[in-house]
Write a protein that holds these residues in place. Sequence first.
Motif, PDB file in Angstrom:
ATOM      1  N   ARG A 115      54.447  56.254  73.338  1.00  0.00           N
ATOM      2  CA  ARG A 115      53.517  56.928  73.446  1.00  0.00           C
ATOM      3  C   ARG A 115      52.106  56.295  74.267  1.00  0.00           C
ATOM      4  O   ARG A 115      51.064  56.682  74.337  1.00  0.00           O
ATOM      5  N   GLU A 116      52.657  55.619  75.310  1.00  0.00           N
ATOM      6  CA  GLU A 116      51.733  54.876  76.276  1.00  0.00           C
ATOM      7  C   GLU A 116      50.543  54.385  75.844  1.00  0.00           C
ATOM      8  O   GLU A 116      49.580  54.671  76.284  1.00  0.00           O
ATOM      9  N   LEU A 117      50.458  53.560  74.749  1.00  0.00           N
ATOM     10  CA  LEU A 117      49.512  52.889  74.237  1.00  0.00           C
ATOM     11  C   LEU A 117      48.989  51.783  74.928  1.00  0.00           C
ATOM     12  O   LEU A 117      50.025  51.182  75.624  1.00  0.00           O
ATOM     13  N   THR A 118      47.695  51.483  75.184  1.00  0.00           N
ATOM     14  CA  THR A 118      47.419  50.144  75.758  1.00  0.00           C
ATOM     15  C   THR A 118      46.583  49.176  74.558  1.00  0.00           C
ATOM     16  O   THR A 118      45.677  49.960  73.986  1.00  0.00           O
ATOM     17  N   ILE A 119      47.110  48.140  74.655  1.00  0.00           N
ATOM     18  CA  ILE A 119      46.346  47.001  73.606  1.00  0.00           C
ATOM     19  C   ILE A 119      45.505  46.075  74.528  1.00  0.00           C
ATOM     20  O   ILE A 119      46.189  45.358  75.402  1.00  0.00           O
ATOM     21  N   VAL A 120      44.357  45.942  74.311  1.00  0.00           N
ATOM     22  CA  VAL A 120      43.654  45.030  75.179  1.00  0.00           C
ATOM     23  C   VAL A 120      42.921  44.000  74.274  1.00  0.00           C
ATOM     24  O   VAL A 120      42.570  44.349  73.047  1.00  0.00           O
ATOM     25  N   GLY A 121      42.699  42.836  74.468  1.00  0.00           N
ATOM     26  CA  GLY A 121      41.904  41.809  74.064  1.00  0.00           C
ATOM     27  C   GLY A 121      40.218  41.860  74.287  1.00  0.00           C
ATOM     28  O   GLY A 121      40.046  42.606  75.048  1.00  0.00           O
ATOM     29  N   ALA A 122      39.249  41.173  73.637  1.00  0.00           N
ATOM     30  CA  ALA A 122      38.088  41.285  74.037  1.00  0.00           C
ATOM     31  C   ALA A 122      37.584  39.751  73.627  1.00  0.00           C
ATOM     32  O   ALA A 122      37.664  39.546  72.299  1.00  0.00           O
ATOM     33  N   ASN A 123      37.060  38.905  74.300  1.00  0.00           N
ATOM     34  CA  ASN A 123      36.418  37.538  74.225  1.00  0.00           C
ATOM     35  C   ASN A 123      35.117  37.355  74.869  1.00  0.00           C
ATOM     36  O   ASN A 123      35.231  36.942  75.950  1.00  0.00           O
ATOM     37  N   GLY A 124      34.070  37.523  74.165  1.00  0.00           N
ATOM     38  CA  GLY A 124      33.017  37.019  74.469  1.00  0.00           C
ATOM     39  C   GLY A 124      32.113  38.019  75.205  1.00  0.00           C
ATOM     40  O   GLY A 124      32.646  39.135  75.633  1.00  0.00           O
ATOM     41  N   SER A 125      31.324  37.397  76.350  1.00  0.00           N
ATOM     42  CA  SER A 125      30.688  38.026  77.317  1.00  0.00           C
ATOM     43  C   SER A 125      30.308  37.224  78.391  1.00  0.00           C
ATOM     44  O   SER A 125      30.275  35.992  78.515  1.00  0.00           O
TER      45      SER A 125
END
Length: 346
Positions: free
Chosen positions: A285-295
């Motif tokens: 299904r061509e999903l994208t999983i991304v992290g996110a850490n702070g700014s």
Amino acid sequence: MKVARFHAPGDIRLEDAPEPEPGPGELKIRVRNCSTCGTDVKISRFGHHHIVPPRVMGHEIAGEVVAAGDGTAGWAPGDRVQVIAAIPCGSCAECSRGRMTVCSRQESMGYHYDGGFAEYMTVPAKVLAVDGVHRIPEGVSFAEASVAEPLACVLNGQELARVGAGDDVVVFGSGPIGCLHVRVARARGAGRVFLVELNRDRLGRAAELVKPDAAILAGETDPVEAVKDLTGGRGADVVITAAAAHAPQTQAQWMAAPGGRISFFGGLPKDDPVISCDSNQVHYRELTIVGANGSSPAHNARALELIGSAEVPVQDLVTHRVPLADVHRALDLVARGEAIKVTVEP
């Protein structure tokens, strides 16, 4: 002056301390607001491997300059400022590539340096060197400016997940971060935003303020099926897991639309960080999983601009204002989930 220092898990002390004086490249500020978050609660209960006690806590900082050290041209007493929490080094391989949020030598206010649970503090030269002190726009209160730091983290997460025009967005978690995600998604042009939460009272309180297109009580309904029903079976373009729990990260894989993006925004407990991932769901299904850490410092600057322009209002999210002497009550309010945003006013 008074400060709130972490000495050990369960041992946060309100103490007297001498007022600091700025050294070369530093600013001394009078802290007007330092807001609290779940991380502060975790530190108070369990400590942190980057904190060597005693340490003044607090990293969502806004105040006014009262003295400037040598080499700080452009800053003067009376300047109203917001200070970044995460301090990138500015020179490592990641910083050089513009990825300051994953700086290999990152330090933090309230961890490596004394933070904002104090009447006065010094802003380290390292912060100024990476443009980590920002002027508060006219008309923005200190309390609102203190929310710029978590808002900056939300901006980073939504940029990585590419939230855009017309997207159906699901946000797991209705705490202050979840509320900010709802408002930032709308500011970025999302078509519909759905808020998912386990706790009925918490969901009701947040939904009344940020008004999602649907509020889904995960304790009483299957959020995957609820999102599928809301989207005609297609699923959501973006799923943001702003909750430190395993279930949302697993459910996100099944509620994302084909080509959807999943943001693992909330971290999991370090002693239990593993989830199940259906690789075929991601593959076919061509999903994208991304992290996110702070700014980054730039995210903080943009966050202040969004607050100042009212594109992302935050004043109503600050539901409790607590004096420094009641810092334990502030942490307790956050821990019990009885507030949206609690700010400490030294």
